[in-house]
Design an enzyme around this catalytic site. Structure first.
Site, short mmCIF file in Angstrom:
data_model
loop_
_atom_site.label_atom_id
_atom_site.label_comp_id
_atom_site.label_asym_id
_atom_site.label_seq_id
_atom_site.Cartn_x
_atom_site.Cartn_y
_atom_site.Cartn_z
N ASP A 137 17.27 71.29 -1.91
CA ASP A 137 15.96 71.14 -0.80
C ASP A 137 16.39 72.54 0.25
O ASP A 137 17.31 72.73 0.86
CB ASP A 137 15.91 70.50 0.47
N LYS A 201 7.37 70.63 0.28
CA LYS A 201 7.62 69.67 0.81
C LYS A 201 7.42 69.69 2.51
O LYS A 201 7.27 70.88 2.90
CB LYS A 201 8.98 69.14 1.26
N LYS A 237 6.67 66.31 -1.29
CA LYS A 237 7.54 65.45 -0.78
C LYS A 237 6.93 65.52 0.68
O LYS A 237 6.77 66.40 1.41
CB LYS A 237 8.92 66.00 -1.32
#
Length: 292
Positions: A137, A201, A237
């Site tokens: 990430d 995300k 996400k």
């Protein structure tokens, strides 16, 4: 690649009024999804996260072992999708997970601000993958994006995607709370996907405004439009401040409304969380649960 020019292939319009219209519909539909089956699916889509300054090898090891023992205490509930930690704990997580099928996620690239040298971002990312991370990430260079340096921001994502390789999932954090407008969130979403993101995300959870349903709508619509043009499915996400079962269900319903049920699997839908896990377990079990 000149990524700014790539944006011209898409309609960049995104207004608060249009977002609100979709969100009203999702809020109307959400109560029907407040069921044990949906709670279980959401639980199985969690990236169980610990990103605190008090983390240590001993604490992370004990925490992961508890996650691995989950099935002994709760039957009929899928375990979380992954464990998410700082890169220096990836090896510790790997030792605790062993041969289990739980993915290891590492934040990287100068998380949470993305303010360091590109060479450092690349080395940190490479080391996390070498130590066993299945998923990475990273955060976009928000300052560059807000300055209109779209090519610089997106080329960095491309380089980090090349660094992790095709077998490692790259999730790109937009830090939507700092982007302020639906149009900017849409642009950042499209740039990240064009540059190679496997997931986009919402947030790091380290700024004042984290995940919001409004940002989720814009991001999911961008994913839908990108998929329609390219045929490539990118995951969504939600992360940062998602604490209750009802909040998780709303994000589930937004994904369902905009992208359809085919996106509602751990391969395309994740929730970054810590306290949410206990609340979902409580909703499933019908009484308060404090497992983690």
């Amino acid at each position: 690649m000149e990524y700014g020019n790539q944006l011209n292939q898409y309609d960049l319009t995104a207004t608060p009024e249009a977002v609100e219209k979709v969100l009203v519909r999702a809020r109307e539909l959400a109560p029907r999804n407040e069921t044990a089956d949906v709670y279980k699916l959401c639980y199985g889509c969690i990236d169980l996260t610990s990103l605190g300054c008090t983390d240590s090898d001993a604490r992370i090891g004990a925490w992961v072992r508890k996650a691995m023992e989950f099935g002994r205490h709760f039957s009929g509930i899928p375990n979380v999708a992954s464990i998410c930690v700082y890169p220096n704990f990836v090896e510790v997580v790997g030792l605790a997970v062993g041969d289990g099928n739980m993915a290891i996620t590492s934040v990287s690239g100068g998380f949470p601000s993305s303010q360091t040298f590109l060479e450092v971002k690349m080395l940190e990312t490479a080391m996390a993958v070498e130590n066993g991370a299945d998923e990475i990430d990273i955060v976009i260079s928000v300052g560059e994006f807000l300055s209109g340096e779209y090519d610089r921001m997106a080329n960095e994502i491309e380089m980090l995607k090349n660094e992790v390789g095709p077998d490692t999932v790259l999730k790109v954090i937009l830090e939507t709370g700092e982007l302020k407008s639906p149009e900017l969130i849409r642009k950042a979403s499209l740039l990240a996907m064009i540059a190679g993101a496997d997931f986009i995300k919402t947030s790091t959870g380290k700024v004042a405004v984290s995940a919001t349903p409004e940002a989720a709508v814009v991001m999911c619509e961008a994913i839908r439009d990108y998929h329609a043009k390219t045929g490539r499915k990118v995951g969504f996400k939600a992360a940062g401040g998602v604490r209750t079962a009802s909040e998780a269900v709303l994000y589930y319903t937004i994904v369902e409304t905009v992208l359809g049920k085919e996106w509602l699997t751990p391969f395309l839908f994740r929730i970054g969380a810590s306290s949410l896990a206990n609340d979902l377990l409580g909703a499933i079990e019908g009484h308060p649960v404090k497992y983690f």
